[in-house]
Design a protein around this motif. Structure first.
Motif, short mmCIF file in Angstrom:
data_model
loop_
_atom_site.label_atom_id
_atom_site.label_comp_id
_atom_site.label_asym_id
_atom_site.label_seq_id
_atom_site.Cartn_x
_atom_site.Cartn_y
_atom_site.Cartn_z
N ASP A 18 0.82 -1.21 0.00
CA ASP A 18 0.00 0.00 0.00
C ASP A 18 0.85 1.27 0.00
O ASP A 18 0.61 2.21 0.76
CB ASP A 18 -0.96 -0.02 1.19
N VAL A 20 2.32 4.74 -0.96
CA VAL A 20 1.97 6.04 -1.51
C VAL A 20 3.20 6.91 -1.40
O VAL A 20 3.86 6.93 -0.35
CB VAL A 20 0.79 6.70 -0.74
N LYS A 22 4.18 10.91 -2.19
CA LYS A 22 3.74 12.24 -2.61
C LYS A 22 4.90 13.20 -2.56
O LYS A 22 5.80 13.09 -1.71
CB LYS A 22 2.63 12.75 -1.68
N THR A 27 0.84 13.31 -6.22
CA THR A 27 0.97 11.89 -5.86
C THR A 27 1.65 11.16 -7.01
O THR A 27 1.07 11.02 -8.09
CB THR A 27 -0.40 11.26 -5.56
N ASN A 29 3.10 7.93 -6.62
CA ASN A 29 2.71 6.52 -6.46
C ASN A 29 1.48 6.48 -5.57
O ASN A 29 1.48 7.05 -4.48
CB ASN A 29 3.82 5.69 -5.82
N ASP A 30 0.45 5.76 -6.03
CA ASP A 30 -0.82 5.76 -5.32
C ASP A 30 -1.22 4.33 -4.96
O ASP A 30 -1.75 3.59 -5.80
CB ASP A 30 -1.89 6.42 -6.19
N HIS A 31 -0.91 3.90 -3.74
CA HIS A 31 -1.30 2.60 -3.20
C HIS A 31 -0.76 1.43 -4.04
O HIS A 31 -1.53 0.62 -4.55
CB HIS A 31 -2.81 2.52 -3.01
#
Length: 191
Positions: A18, A20, A22, A27, A29-31
């Motif tokens: 998971d 992330v 930022k 963002t 990389n998102d999850h």
């Protein structure tokens, strides 16, 4: 809690859970969830700017994730000695750099190196013939202003960077756009 200074590399399993990342409000990389076992090959595909390089930097521990956790063999990587963790990776980033050392020292990143091992890595990266043709072979200076220094194309430089990553003999090899400067035949050989 003390840092783990030794890691078992026999059964390397690295997981991004998971994740992330930022940069301010952006963002990158998102999850992201990824599990890699020793011996597996993974290709991460996506458009330019999709966050692939950022993901590799997070995985290598060069960026800290904004959210999520990375584990190595089930242990949070923050519990490992940072320098020991970095030793796991042989990496060729898009913006790799060569040093003003002779070719052999550039591959080993050391003045003292195993010549046979360097030649093996050069051959595996497909650039040994080019180095053999140089007047000084492994002792040929890089970036020399005189005529006895190495003059290499972008593709040859990329192959030298791959040979350097191979020389490290790391448990995890990460190649970020490793064939961007290569012709189709060289790209096929690298794959």
């Amino acid at each position: 809690m003390g840092k783990v200074s030794h890691m078992d590399e026999s059964q390397v399993v690295i997981q991004m859970k998971d994740i992330v990342k930022k940069f301010g409000d952006f963002t990158a990389n998102d999850h992201i969830n990824l599990t890699v076992h020793k011996g597996e090959v993974h290709a991460i595909l996506g458009e330019n700017g999709a966050g692939k390089s950022t993901m590799m930097n997070v995985l290598c521990g060069l960026y800290k994730p904004t959210e999520g956790i990375i584990t190595l063999n089930g242990v949070d990587i923050r519990e490992y000695d940072y320098h020991e963790y970095l030793k796991l990776f042989g990496v060729v980033f898009q913006d790799f750099a060569m040093f003003a050392f002779p070719v052999g020292a550039n591959i080993a990143v050391s003045k003292n190196y195993e010549k046979d091992r360097v030649w093996d890595c050069l051959a595996r990266a497909g650039v040994s013939r080019a180095v053999e043709k140089m007047p000084g072979g492994l002792d040929t200076p890089m970036f020399s202003s005189n005529e006895d220094g190495m003059s290499a194309s972008g593709g040859e430089m990329q192959k030298l960077a791959i040979a350097r990553a191979l020389y490290k003999d790391a448990s995890i090899m990460i190649l970020d756009e490793p064939t961007a400067a290569l012709d189709p035949i060289s790209e096929y050989e690298i794959y």
